[in-house]
Design an enzyme around this catalytic site. Sequence first.
Site, short mmCIF file in Angstrom:
data_model
loop_
_atom_site.label_atom_id
_atom_site.label_comp_id
_atom_site.label_asym_id
_atom_site.label_seq_id
_atom_site.Cartn_x
_atom_site.Cartn_y
_atom_site.Cartn_z
N GLU A 131 0.77 -1.04 -0.16
CA GLU A 131 -0.06 -0.12 0.19
C GLU A 131 0.91 1.38 0.21
O GLU A 131 1.98 1.52 0.70
CB GLU A 131 -0.95 -0.21 1.18
N ASP B 76 0.14 5.21 0.46
CA ASP B 76 -0.56 6.15 0.80
C ASP B 76 -0.12 7.48 0.26
O ASP B 76 0.79 8.14 0.80
CB ASP B 76 -0.96 6.45 2.40
N HIS C 128 3.76 1.36 2.52
CA HIS C 128 3.63 0.10 3.50
C HIS C 128 4.12 -0.91 2.62
O HIS C 128 3.40 -1.48 1.76
CB HIS C 128 2.10 0.12 3.69
#
Length: 427
Positions: free
Chosen positions: A199, A201, A215
Amino acid sequence: MNIEACATQGGCSQEQAFITMDMNWRWLHNKAAYNNCLQDDWDSSLCPDPETCSRNCALEGVDQKGYSDTYQAIPVDDNGLKLRFPKAPRVYMLDADKTYKLFKLKNREFTFDVDLSTLPCGMNAALYFVEMSKDGDKGAGNNVGAEYGTGYCDAQCPHMKFIQGKANMEDWKKHSAKNPDGETKMVGPEGKYGICCAEMDLLEANREANAFTAHPCEHSQTHVCEGKEECGDKDEGYVGVCDKDGCGFNAYRNGNHKFWGVGSDYAVDSSKPMTIVTQFITADNTDTGDLKEIRRIYIQDGKVIKNPNADLLPGGGDSITDELCTAAFQTFNATGKHSQDDPKPQNGFKKLGGLVSMGEALGRGMALAMSIWDDDFGRMVWLDAEKGKWDEEEKDVGVQRGPCPFDYGSDKDMKEYGEKHGGIEVT
């Protein structure tokens, strides 16, 4: 929804994209009629086992009017989207063939405009990338795929209702979790399996604080996890196969309290629209090189605003690098009050490959997700509050994520704020 793809030579070309909502917001009912397959529990006649449940149950489609009126996901001109809290769903970007549009961002930059001027403490306007499969795990019990918002995963290893075409109904129950006040509460219910993937962000923000966070995960693409050791449980000291905390850059937490906020006193005035640029720099400036740095630039009122220096970290730095991530982990975990019962902090970012691992996911291609949400359980204190846990001391380095009160951010708070100040929405 029109987007642009630009090159250093050749200028920009327009591409057509589409938006779909996540399957969890859709009505799940039996094929033969309109009976709910899942309310508080699974309907045992329709869902005696995961495979039969997938055969018996269907997701309801939604037309354009339904998106705008019922779900409050509203088109803006021909290249934008407004998500209005609390009804707006999590949405994903589709390609022309109605599969997820995968962005390969190593040695690239991604730019978007955003207006989050109505979001108070406790809210989160999120724009991010996850490495879910292009077809949304279509096949093997999933006949609709990405067009109906299936296949979601992220680095928190969410226990989705359906995973890879099967109902996640085994061991369907509530479980205990510790909230920021140190209280153990029952949450859920949910099934035994989680679905994990890398991930990235690009934005998690409200008017008072913002962060961008990488992540990485141990596995490429999606991975089905089971149990605390694999899915991760920070309260019990398990990192898991994905870095749930990630390595992020929050200017407020890093010591600059006048970078982001409402009004002209701040470098970025969050009461106004802005353009956000994120650059993914490789070691050899090629699309195949190792990711070494994630840079951030803001543009507002025609002015380019550089990301601030991390003044509280040894060596500083104004971008995400492996060096800054190590310094942040060591600095933020070396101070503060920690209960004797708390497990020893672990550097999940480093353990799971750091920026190189994150770059590998970005090189394979990641799908774009957007949402607006609050969290009645955690109150978004990790993003914007004066401290993240009840027993932390605000004076300790890295404890303050933002200026918001620690006890603010519940569903009740958000409802009262909306009634007093008007709509909460992000464009």
